[in-house]
Scaffold this motif. Structure first.
Motif, mmCIF file in Angstrom:
data_model
loop_
_atom_site.group_PDB
_atom_site.id
_atom_site.type_symbol
_atom_site.label_atom_id
_atom_site.label_comp_id
_atom_site.label_asym_id
_atom_site.label_seq_id
_atom_site.Cartn_x
_atom_site.Cartn_y
_atom_site.Cartn_z
ATOM 1 N N ASP A 21 76.597 -19.723 35.271
ATOM 2 C CA ASP A 21 77.810 -20.543 35.344
ATOM 3 C C ASP A 21 78.573 -20.494 34.021
ATOM 4 O O ASP A 21 79.495 -21.261 33.802
ATOM 5 C CB ASP A 21 77.490 -21.976 35.748
ATOM 6 C CG ASP A 21 76.574 -22.689 34.763
ATOM 7 O OD1 ASP A 21 76.124 -22.052 33.792
ATOM 8 O OD2 ASP A 21 76.312 -23.877 34.978
ATOM 9 N N MET A 23 81.205 -19.407 31.204
ATOM 10 C CA MET A 23 82.623 -19.102 31.342
ATOM 11 C C MET A 23 82.865 -17.611 31.144
ATOM 12 O O MET A 23 82.299 -16.999 30.253
ATOM 13 C CB MET A 23 83.429 -19.896 30.321
ATOM 14 C CG MET A 23 83.285 -21.402 30.467
ATOM 15 S SD MET A 23 83.657 -22.001 32.122
ATOM 16 C CE MET A 23 85.362 -21.614 32.245
ATOM 17 N N LYS A 51 90.622 -21.047 35.855
ATOM 18 C CA LYS A 51 90.857 -22.286 35.115
ATOM 19 C C LYS A 51 91.446 -21.887 33.776
ATOM 20 O O LYS A 51 91.095 -20.844 33.225
ATOM 21 C CB LYS A 51 89.544 -22.994 34.798
ATOM 22 C CG LYS A 51 88.830 -23.615 35.921
ATOM 23 C CD LYS A 51 87.599 -24.287 35.363
ATOM 24 C CE LYS A 51 86.730 -24.824 36.468
ATOM 25 N NZ LYS A 51 85.525 -25.459 35.948
ATOM 26 N N SER A 66 86.528 -19.217 37.416
ATOM 27 C CA SER A 66 85.721 -20.372 37.801
ATOM 28 C C SER A 66 84.374 -19.885 38.319
ATOM 29 O O SER A 66 84.318 -19.075 39.234
ATOM 30 C CB SER A 66 86.421 -21.165 38.903
ATOM 31 O OG SER A 66 87.633 -21.685 38.430
ATOM 32 N N ARG A 67 83.306 -20.368 37.694
ATOM 33 C CA ARG A 67 81.954 -19.906 38.063
ATOM 34 C C ARG A 67 80.987 -21.080 38.153
ATOM 35 O O ARG A 67 79.855 -20.978 37.696
ATOM 36 C CB ARG A 67 81.459 -18.898 37.035
ATOM 37 C CG ARG A 67 82.200 -17.604 37.064
ATOM 38 C CD ARG A 67 81.824 -16.670 35.927
ATOM 39 N NE ARG A 67 80.433 -16.579 35.583
ATOM 40 C CZ ARG A 67 79.756 -15.441 35.517
ATOM 41 N NH1 ARG A 67 80.336 -14.311 35.793
ATOM 42 N NH2 ARG A 67 78.489 -15.440 35.164
ATOM 43 N N GLU A 68 81.384 -22.172 38.756
ATOM 44 C CA GLU A 68 80.491 -23.327 38.827
ATOM 45 C C GLU A 68 79.168 -22.990 39.520
ATOM 46 O O GLU A 68 78.122 -23.475 39.151
ATOM 47 C CB GLU A 68 81.155 -24.504 39.555
ATOM 48 C CG GLU A 68 82.223 -25.199 38.753
ATOM 49 C CD GLU A 68 83.573 -24.507 38.849
ATOM 50 O OE1 GLU A 68 83.776 -23.670 39.762
ATOM 51 O OE2 GLU A 68 84.428 -24.775 37.998
ATOM 52 N N ASN A 69 79.233 -22.162 40.533
ATOM 53 C CA ASN A 69 78.025 -21.753 41.261
ATOM 54 C C ASN A 69 77.831 -20.246 41.155
ATOM 55 O O ASN A 69 77.448 -19.593 42.108
ATOM 56 C CB ASN A 69 78.132 -22.164 42.734
ATOM 57 C CG ASN A 69 78.208 -23.658 42.896
ATOM 58 O OD1 ASN A 69 77.363 -24.385 42.354
ATOM 59 N ND2 ASN A 69 79.209 -24.143 43.593
#
Length: 182
Positions: A21, A23, A51, A66-69
């Motif tokens: 996750d 950045m 983002k 965006s790499r939250e998951n």
């Protein structure tokens, strides 16, 4: 001749490095190329997948995937945008983004990068450094002037990046398929 990880590195397609996750900075040409590949407008791609953030001691925001998951383009442990993936992904593994130890800390334990010996050059030729740095410098200049991504205002910067990196196919597409004269 010095050995390189690229000579020994073999991706096992485990997908672990893409599940992080952390950045992932995007250059303006990353946004343009990926949007084009996905048949999206760059502004639409940006709104859906990116983002703008200020990281570290910087005062200028930059675009990040965006790499939250993990990476949204990882499908069955493979990159679904492989042919246009972000420059940072394209040039990995590489020490141009940090030290040997930093690279090892960012890659999963089973990754072949972990076997690299101290002193090896890790995919960091001058050509790779130049392409990445040109893209990041022009992206930084754009953000310091405009503060947020908008395709119309980013076009001249994307054009310069593509021109400098000699990506003629994308240049032709960007100028509505009109042939450019040398």
């Amino acid at each position: 001749m010095q050995e390189t990880v690229k000579d020994h590195f073999e991706c096992r397609q485990c997908g672990n490095c893409c599940r992080s996750d952390s950045m992932l900075p995007l250059t303006l040409d990353d946004i343009y190329r990926i949007a084009d590949f996905l048949d999206m407008q760059p502004d639409e791609f940006f709104e859906r997948y990116c983002k703008e953030m200020v990281i570290g001691g910087s005062v200028t925001p930059m675009a990040y995937l965006s790499r939250e998951n993990g990476c949204p383009f990882l499908k069955d442990n493979l990159c679904s945008i492989h042919f246009v993936k972000p420059l940072l992904c394209k040039y990995m593994p590489s020490t141009i983004f940090g030290s040997h130890q930093y690279l090892r800390s960012k890659m999963p334990p089973g990754c072949d990068v972990q076997r690299a010996r101290q002193g090896w050059k890790i995919n960091d030729t001058d050509a790779i450094k130049e392409r990445y740095m040109v893209s990041m410098i022009l992206t930084s200049i754009y953000y310091s002037n405009y503060g947020k991504f908008e395709y119309e205002s980013a076009k001249p910067y994307i054009y310069r990046i593509l021109l400098i990196n000699r990506n003629r196919n994308n240049l032709y597409d960007m100028v509505d398929n009109r042939k450019l004269k040398n």
